[in-house]
Write an enzyme that holds these catalytic residues in place. Sequence first.
Site, PDB file in Angstrom:
ATOM      1  N   GLY A   1       5.537   0.076  13.003  1.00 45.09           N
ATOM      2  CA  GLY A   1       4.811  -0.113  13.977  1.00 45.09           C
ATOM      3  C   GLY A   1       3.418  -0.298  13.646  1.00 45.09           C
ATOM      4  O   GLY A   1       2.825  -1.148  13.905  1.00 45.09           O
ATOM      5  N   CYS A   2       3.160   0.436  12.721  1.00 42.23           N
ATOM      6  CA  CYS A   2       1.714   0.369  11.993  1.00 42.23           C
ATOM      7  C   CYS A   2       1.502  -0.810  11.228  1.00 42.23           C
ATOM      8  O   CYS A   2       0.439  -1.643  11.378  1.00 42.23           O
ATOM      9  CB  CYS A   2       1.485   1.463  10.898  1.00 42.23           C
ATOM     10  SG  CYS A   2       1.541   3.190  11.988  1.00 42.23           S
ATOM     11  N   THR A   3       2.659  -1.457  10.661  1.00 42.02           N
ATOM     12  CA  THR A   3       2.493  -2.647   9.914  1.00 42.02           C
ATOM     13  C   THR A   3       2.379  -3.991  10.940  1.00 42.02           C
ATOM     14  O   THR A   3       1.332  -4.706  10.971  1.00 42.02           O
ATOM     15  CB  THR A   3       3.643  -2.986   9.173  1.00 42.02           C
ATOM     16  OG1 THR A   3       3.720  -2.127   8.128  1.00 42.02           O
ATOM     17  CG2 THR A   3       3.522  -4.387   8.300  1.00 42.02           C
TER      18      THR A   3
END
Length: 150
Positions: A43-45
């Site tokens: 998700g953060c990527t």
Amino acid sequence: MLEVGTKAPAFELPDQNGTMHSLKDYKGKKVVLYFYPKDNTSGCTKQACGFSERYPQFTEKGAVVLGISKDSVASHKKFEEKNDLKFTILSDPDHKVIEAYDVWKEKKNYGKSYMGVVRTTYLIDEKGIIVRANDKVKAADDPQNMLDIL
């Protein structure tokens, strides 16, 4: 979460290169300040790559993008290089700024409770006032949503 209409808390943190940044450095510009849990997670990527792909459009609208997590400067550097990120990511290992922006919360995963960063995005105006606050962030959609708001 901090209230819309309040002054954004001041901060000074190192970026992925170890260079210090403070909120006052961006006076006169809009700041998209987003908090994320961890470098190199799916998700953060997606969120970081979305902001990076759209970064020229943010700058055209007079805005800068700053990401903050509790990961180290070295972790941020690897994250930046691996994903060719075009914006600044700040390291807050002591989570002082994370706590000041009220995004350090109790989370639950597989029945276990722990403290962590709740994915949150703030839009700060040219005078340092929070004009938008969103703690219901979908990582993949956040970059375009913020661009649409600008």
